[in-house]
Scaffold this motif. Structure first.
Motif, PDB file in Angstrom:
ATOM      1  N   GLN A  62      34.275   1.043  23.336  1.00  0.00           N
ATOM      2  CA  GLN A  62      34.527   1.486  24.715  1.00  0.00           C
ATOM      3  C   GLN A  62      35.877   0.966  25.221  1.00  0.00           C
ATOM      4  O   GLN A  62      36.586   1.667  25.955  1.00  0.00           O
ATOM      5  N   ARG A  63      36.213  -0.265  24.835  1.00  0.00           N
ATOM      6  CA  ARG A  63      37.507  -0.827  25.247  1.00  0.00           C
ATOM      7  C   ARG A  63      38.649  -0.023  24.645  1.00  0.00           C
ATOM      8  O   ARG A  63      39.641   0.271  25.324  1.00  0.00           O
ATOM      9  N   LYS A  64      38.509   0.362  23.378  1.00  0.00           N
ATOM     10  CA  LYS A  64      39.556   1.146  22.719  1.00  0.00           C
ATOM     11  C   LYS A  64      39.727   2.508  23.400  1.00  0.00           C
ATOM     12  O   LYS A  64      40.852   2.974  23.634  1.00  0.00           O
ATOM     13  N   ILE A  65      38.604   3.150  23.689  1.00  0.00           N
ATOM     14  CA  ILE A  65      38.673   4.469  24.331  1.00  0.00           C
ATOM     15  C   ILE A  65      39.294   4.348  25.718  1.00  0.00           C
ATOM     16  O   ILE A  65      40.125   5.178  26.134  1.00  0.00           O
ATOM     17  N   ALA A  66      38.943   3.285  26.441  1.00  0.00           N
ATOM     18  CA  ALA A  66      39.520   3.075  27.772  1.00  0.00           C
ATOM     19  C   ALA A  66      41.027   2.858  27.688  1.00  0.00           C
ATOM     20  O   ALA A  66      41.792   3.359  28.530  1.00  0.00           O
ATOM     21  N   GLN A  67      41.464   2.116  26.666  1.00  0.00           N
ATOM     22  CA  GLN A  67      42.905   1.913  26.485  1.00  0.00           C
ATOM     23  C   GLN A  67      43.609   3.244  26.253  1.00  0.00           C
ATOM     24  O   GLN A  67      44.661   3.527  26.840  1.00  0.00           O
ATOM     25  N   ALA A  68      43.028   4.067  25.364  1.00  0.00           N
ATOM     26  CA  ALA A  68      43.653   5.361  25.064  1.00  0.00           C
ATOM     27  C   ALA A  68      43.650   6.268  26.291  1.00  0.00           C
ATOM     28  O   ALA A  68      44.625   6.985  26.554  1.00  0.00           O
ATOM     29  N   ASP A  69      42.544   6.221  27.073  1.00  0.00           N
ATOM     30  CA  ASP A  69      42.474   7.056  28.283  1.00  0.00           C
ATOM     31  C   ASP A  69      43.513   6.616  29.313  1.00  0.00           C
ATOM     32  O   ASP A  69      44.045   7.448  30.067  1.00  0.00           O
ATOM     33  N   ALA A  70      43.786   5.321  29.359  1.00  0.00           N
ATOM     34  CA  ALA A  70      44.712   4.797  30.379  1.00  0.00           C
ATOM     35  C   ALA A  70      46.174   5.012  30.010  1.00  0.00           C
ATOM     36  O   ALA A  70      47.058   4.833  30.857  1.00  0.00           O
ATOM     37  N   ALA A  71      46.439   5.387  28.768  1.00  0.00           N
ATOM     38  CA  ALA A  71      47.832   5.576  28.343  1.00  0.00           C
ATOM     39  C   ALA A  71      48.438   6.754  29.109  1.00  0.00           C
ATOM     40  O   ALA A  71      47.765   7.751  29.384  1.00  0.00           O
ATOM     41  N   PRO A  72      49.687   6.662  29.495  1.00  0.00           N
ATOM     42  CA  PRO A  72      50.325   7.756  30.236  1.00  0.00           C
ATOM     43  C   PRO A  72      50.414   9.020  29.391  1.00  0.00           C
ATOM     44  O   PRO A  72      50.377   8.973  28.161  1.00  0.00           O
ATOM     45  N   GLN A  73      50.513  10.137  30.059  1.00  0.00           N
ATOM     46  CA  GLN A  73      50.654  11.410  29.359  1.00  0.00           C
ATOM     47  C   GLN A  73      51.922  11.378  28.489  1.00  0.00           C
ATOM     48  O   GLN A  73      52.970  10.865  28.904  1.00  0.00           O
ATOM     49  N   VAL A  74      51.773  11.924  27.294  1.00  0.00           N
ATOM     50  CA  VAL A  74      52.930  12.002  26.397  1.00  0.00           C
ATOM     51  C   VAL A  74      53.928  12.987  26.991  1.00  0.00           C
ATOM     52  O   VAL A  74      53.560  14.085  27.434  1.00  0.00           O
ATOM     53  N   THR A  75      55.211  12.583  27.003  1.00  0.00           N
ATOM     54  CA  THR A  75      56.248  13.435  27.583  1.00  0.00           C
ATOM     55  C   THR A  75      56.916  14.287  26.507  1.00  0.00           C
ATOM     56  O   THR A  75      56.822  14.005  25.310  1.00  0.00           O
ATOM     57  N   GLU A  76      57.594  15.313  26.975  1.00  0.00           N
ATOM     58  CA  GLU A  76      58.343  16.170  26.051  1.00  0.00           C
ATOM     59  C   GLU A  76      59.422  15.368  25.331  1.00  0.00           C
ATOM     60  O   GLU A  76      59.675  15.565  24.142  1.00  0.00           O
ATOM     61  N   LYS A  77      60.045  14.414  26.046  1.00  0.00           N
ATOM     62  CA  LYS A  77      61.081  13.595  25.425  1.00  0.00           C
ATOM     63  C   LYS A  77      60.510  12.764  24.272  1.00  0.00           C
ATOM     64  O   LYS A  77      61.144  12.597  23.232  1.00  0.00           O
ATOM     65  N   GLN A  78      59.316  12.240  24.496  1.00  0.00           N
ATOM     66  CA  GLN A  78      58.715  11.411  23.450  1.00  0.00           C
ATOM     67  C   GLN A  78      58.391  12.233  22.208  1.00  0.00           C
ATOM     68  O   GLN A  78      58.638  11.794  21.079  1.00  0.00           O
ATOM     69  N   LEU A  79      57.859  13.422  22.400  1.00  0.00           N
ATOM     70  CA  LEU A  79      57.565  14.279  21.257  1.00  0.00           C
ATOM     71  C   LEU A  79      58.848  14.710  20.555  1.00  0.00           C
ATOM     72  O   LEU A  79      58.912  14.763  19.313  1.00  0.00           O
ATOM     73  N   THR A  80      59.883  14.999  21.325  1.00  0.00           N
ATOM     74  CA  THR A  80      61.170  15.368  20.721  1.00  0.00           C
ATOM     75  C   THR A  80      61.759  14.181  19.965  1.00  0.00           C
ATOM     76  O   THR A  80      62.324  14.337  18.877  1.00  0.00           O
ATOM     77  N   ALA A  81      61.599  12.982  20.534  1.00  0.00           N
ATOM     78  CA  ALA A  81      62.070  11.778  19.844  1.00  0.00           C
ATOM     79  C   ALA A  81      61.375  11.631  18.495  1.00  0.00           C
ATOM     80  O   ALA A  81      61.998  11.278  17.489  1.00  0.00           O
ATOM     81  N   ASN A  82      60.076  11.936  18.461  1.00  0.00           N
ATOM     82  CA  ASN A  82      59.337  11.848  17.201  1.00  0.00           C
ATOM     83  C   ASN A  82      59.844  12.879  16.196  1.00  0.00           C
ATOM     84  O   ASN A  82      59.910  12.602  14.986  1.00  0.00           O
ATOM     85  N   GLU A  83      60.217  14.056  16.678  1.00  0.00           N
ATOM     86  CA  GLU A  83      60.770  15.075  15.780  1.00  0.00           C
ATOM     87  C   GLU A  83      62.099  14.601  15.176  1.00  0.00           C
ATOM     88  O   GLU A  83      62.347  14.781  13.969  1.00  0.00           O
ATOM     89  N   TYR A  84      62.955  13.992  16.000  1.00  0.00           N
ATOM     90  CA  TYR A  84      64.201  13.449  15.463  1.00  0.00           C
ATOM     91  C   TYR A  84      63.919  12.316  14.472  1.00  0.00           C
ATOM     92  O   TYR A  84      64.590  12.169  13.449  1.00  0.00           O
ATOM     93  N   PHE A  85      62.903  11.513  14.797  1.00  0.00           N
ATOM     94  CA  PHE A  85      62.517  10.420  13.891  1.00  0.00           C
ATOM     95  C   PHE A  85      62.137  10.975  12.520  1.00  0.00           C
ATOM     96  O   PHE A  85      62.590  10.472  11.486  1.00  0.00           O
ATOM     97  N   GLU A  86      61.306  12.015  12.502  1.00  0.00           N
ATOM     98  CA  GLU A  86      60.862  12.568  11.224  1.00  0.00           C
ATOM     99  C   GLU A  86      62.011  13.234  10.481  1.00  0.00           C
ATOM    100  O   GLU A  86      62.108  13.146   9.251  1.00  0.00           O
ATOM    101  N   ARG A  87      62.921  13.874  11.212  1.00  0.00           N
ATOM    102  CA  ARG A  87      64.072  14.472  10.540  1.00  0.00           C
ATOM    103  C   ARG A  87      64.971  13.380   9.952  1.00  0.00           C
ATOM    104  O   ARG A  87      65.495  13.514   8.843  1.00  0.00           O
ATOM    105  N   ALA A  88      65.111  12.291  10.711  1.00  0.00           N
ATOM    106  CA  ALA A  88      65.886  11.155  10.201  1.00  0.00           C
ATOM    107  C   ALA A  88      65.251  10.607   8.923  1.00  0.00           C
ATOM    108  O   ALA A  88      65.948  10.268   7.951  1.00  0.00           O
ATOM    109  N   TYR A  89      63.914  10.523   8.923  1.00  0.00           N
ATOM    110  CA  TYR A  89      63.214  10.023   7.735  1.00  0.00           C
ATOM    111  C   TYR A  89      63.517  10.906   6.527  1.00  0.00           C
ATOM    112  O   TYR A  89      63.750  10.409   5.415  1.00  0.00           O
TER     113      TYR A  89
END
Length: 638
Positions: free
Chosen positions: A161-188
């Motif tokens: 329950q603590r883990k689920i609460a932590q995940a629920d409390a996390a802020p919404q993922v932003t477009e910038k963050q997802l784009t950053a991950n795409e650049y990360f994978e391309r860099a890899y």
């Protein structure tokens, strides 16, 4: 609601993708478990496995970098996937941009991981994430489950329950963050292809989009280290650790960078932290073992290699390096077994063949050593160490031309290889090419002014050319660099004796014997000096000790025979000469000496037989010729 229970498995570098999927599924009524802190191991790992068993669907996020560590059987992502297969969960691989199962085949080890490409996977196009999520919910998470759902154990519930609460409390993922991950994978992908500059550019962009992206700092550090920028790499690892202080791999990688800079204590600190965070980290044990070895802590190094092998029995390099340490401790059989294990695990392991060759040579198996060096060079024709080592084995077998050829090839590949120059000098000296030997020793010393062996060997060549003062100078320098160098004391003593300095010679022989009480040559040589000073009893005592240490020492028998003859013990002398000849039937001097002892005892015929034997071996043996003439005159009564 069993059919709407989901476990999301992901590599922590893909946390934004994982959170975006989690948030989408939660908003559509799914009960989702996501280990938001992404603990690799420890007390929480059984709870994670229990959650896989408690949920119908198992989603695994696949990006180009996701499976890179799955060759390690203790990798946590691999363990999650294998457990899901065992539990017969509905496994849904989500393939993000750039992922292709053909590219990750080298990481899919074991019977279970090779099944992963067979599962029905869903591609997640970057521009159609919402559409892909709809397909995931309506088509992929709408299947009947073959396995049994196991309820969450009561003791796990508060943590879950603590883990689920932590995940629920996390802020919404932003477009910038997802784009950053795409650049990360391309860099890899650039990084894997060796395009480090492009990789660093893309990591830079990822960090501009998300300055808190710890994995981007960590991977940019890897790229910087590969380019030789160790300071920049450590700076990036520091930033990654500040942002994510619980990620064992970052400490491990920073430890590698510290080790490359020569900061062994800093490296050990980082490996220790990595192992505290992840006690199943086989490579951290392996590299800590390497660092301890360099620091001279052989026992702890072996303990670390043992741990690495226990965690990953397929770790060929751990076997190879444990073999190196065992050899350094004098355990040649243990070293041989380890090198053989490394070769069994990796038949293309050229270094292990080279190292096994070294162990075989040290055990006296020159033919076996040569076989291993040949294999090492077939696998890696650029292996300068194997050429050098094969040269040493060839020299020991008397193939000086082959040895010189190997040393020369080692030097062609690496003109800065001081040891190969010194070894080629030894071979040239053995062939009588003293000038060529001196040239090689000079090169070795120029490349490594601290090379005590090269000074010692150059001293031998100088002595061979009659330059006794130069030889003594070189032996003295060798001893300044290495005061425990018994052989240099012995050689300097020989040069001192040749200059008539018997007391100085005996002083050096004393030092050689003090440093190495098993040094038969030094006892023999000190005996010669004592004999020259008239100390026959001391000489006989030293010859006897040399023979106790080496019962096959023909020259020592001959020399003791001389001392016994000078003391009037002709029977003892003849006995020693006879033993010398049994060991070396081609020793013309021993025949001449025995002939002279027989002559003194009145055995003229026996004396002439020995002189004849000496002359058959060496027709130019003037002493034997003169002594034979004297004996013949005696026989004729002249």
């Amino acid at each position: 609601m069993e059919h709407k229970t989901v476990f999301i498995s992901y590599r922590r570098t893909n946390i934004y993708h994982a959170r975006a999927i989690y948030q989408n599924l939660r908003s559509n009524g799914y009960d989702v478990f996501l280990d938001y802190e992404s603990i690799d191991s420890g007390s929480f790992e059984q709870i994670i496995l229990n959650q896989i068993a408690a949920r119908a669907h198992f989603i695994v996020i696949l990006t180009p970098s996701a499976l890179e560590r799955c060759a390690d059987p203790n990798d946590w992502l691999r363990r999650e996937i294998e457990y899901a297969i065992d539990m017969k969960r509905n496994i849904v691989p989500l393939m993000f941009e750039g992922f292709d199962f053909r590219d990750v085949q080298p990481y899919l080890h074991g019977d279970k991981m090779t099944l992963l490409p067979q599962y029905n996977a869903l591609r997640i196009p970057a521009d159609f994430f919402d559409e892909a999520m709809t397909r995931l919910r309506t088509r992929f998470l709408n299947k009947a489950l073959e396995g049994i759902i196991h309820p969450t154990p009561a003791g796990d519930v508060p943590q879950v329950q603590r883990k689920i609460a932590q995940a629920d409390a996390a802020p919404q993922v932003t477009e910038k963050q997802l784009t950053a991950n795409e650049y990360f994978e391309r860099a890899y992908q650039h990084q894997e292809a060796g395009n480090l500059d492009f990789a660093i550019d893309d990591y830079n962009t990822a960090l501009c989009l998300d300055p808190l992206y710890a994995a981007a700092y960590s991977n940019r550090a890897i790229a910087r280290k590969a380019k030789g920028d160790l300071d920049g790499a450590i700076e990036d690892y520091d930033a990654a650790i500040r942002l994510d202080p619980q990620f064992a791999e970052t400490y491990y990688n920073r430890g590698n960078a510290h080790a490359d800079k020569g900061d062994l204590d800093g490296a050990l600190d980082d490996y220790n932290t990595a192992l505290r965070l992840n006690p199943l980290y086989a490579d951290a044990y392996y590299n800590r073992g390497n660092t301890r070895h360099v620091k001279g802590d052989y026992d702890d190094a072996i303990e670390d290699y043992n741990a690495a092998i226990r965690l990953n029995p397929q770790h060929a390099n751990a076997y190879n390096n444990r073999g190196i340490v065992r050899a350094g401790k004098g355990d040649l059989d243990g070293a041989f077994d380890d090198y053989s294990a490394a070769i069994r695990l990796n038949p293309l392991h050229a270094t292990a063949y080279n190292n096994r060759g070294v162990a075989r040579k040290a055990k006296g198996d020159l033919d076996g050593a040569l076989d291993d060096y040949n294999t090492a060079l077939r696998l890696n024709p650029q292996d300068v160490e194997a050429y050098n080592n094969r040269g040493v084995a060839r020299a020991d077998k008397g193939d000086l031309d082959g040895a010189i050829e190997d040393y020369s090839e080692a030097l062609r590949l690496n003109p800065q290889f001081a040891n190969a120059y010194s070894n080629r000098g030894n071979a040239r000296q053995a062939k009588g090419d003293l000038d060529g030997a001196l040239d090689d020793y000079n090169s070795a010393i120029r490349l490594d002014p601290q090379y005590a062996n090269a000074y010692n060997n150059r001293g031998n060549a100088r002595a061979g050319k009659g330059n006794l003062d130069g030889a003594i100078e070189d032996y003295s320098e060798a001893l300044r660099l290495n005061p425990l160098y018994a052989n240099a004391h012995n050689n300097r003593a020989i040069a001192r004796k040749a200059k008539g300095d018997l007391d100085g010679a005996i002083e050096d022989y004393d030092a050689a014997i003090r440093l190495n009480p098993l040094y038969a040559d030094a006892y023999n040589n000190r005996a010669i000096a004592r004999h020259a000073k008239g100390d026959l009893d001391g000489a006989i005592e030293d010859y006897s000790e040399a023979l106790r240490l080496n019962s096959l020492y023909a020259d020592a028998y001959n020399n003791r025979g001389n001392a016994r003859a000078d003391k009037g013990d002709l029977d003892g002398a003849i006995e020693d000469y006879s033993e010398a000849l049994r060991l070396n039937p081609q020793d013309a001097n021993a025949y001449n000496n025995r002939g002279y002892a027989k002559y003194q005892k009145g055995d003229i015929h026996g004396a002439i037989e020995d002189y004849d034997a000496a002359l058959r071996i060496d027709p130019n043996h003037q002493f034997a010729r003169n002594n034979r003439e004297i004996a013949l005159k005696k026989l004729r009564g002249e």
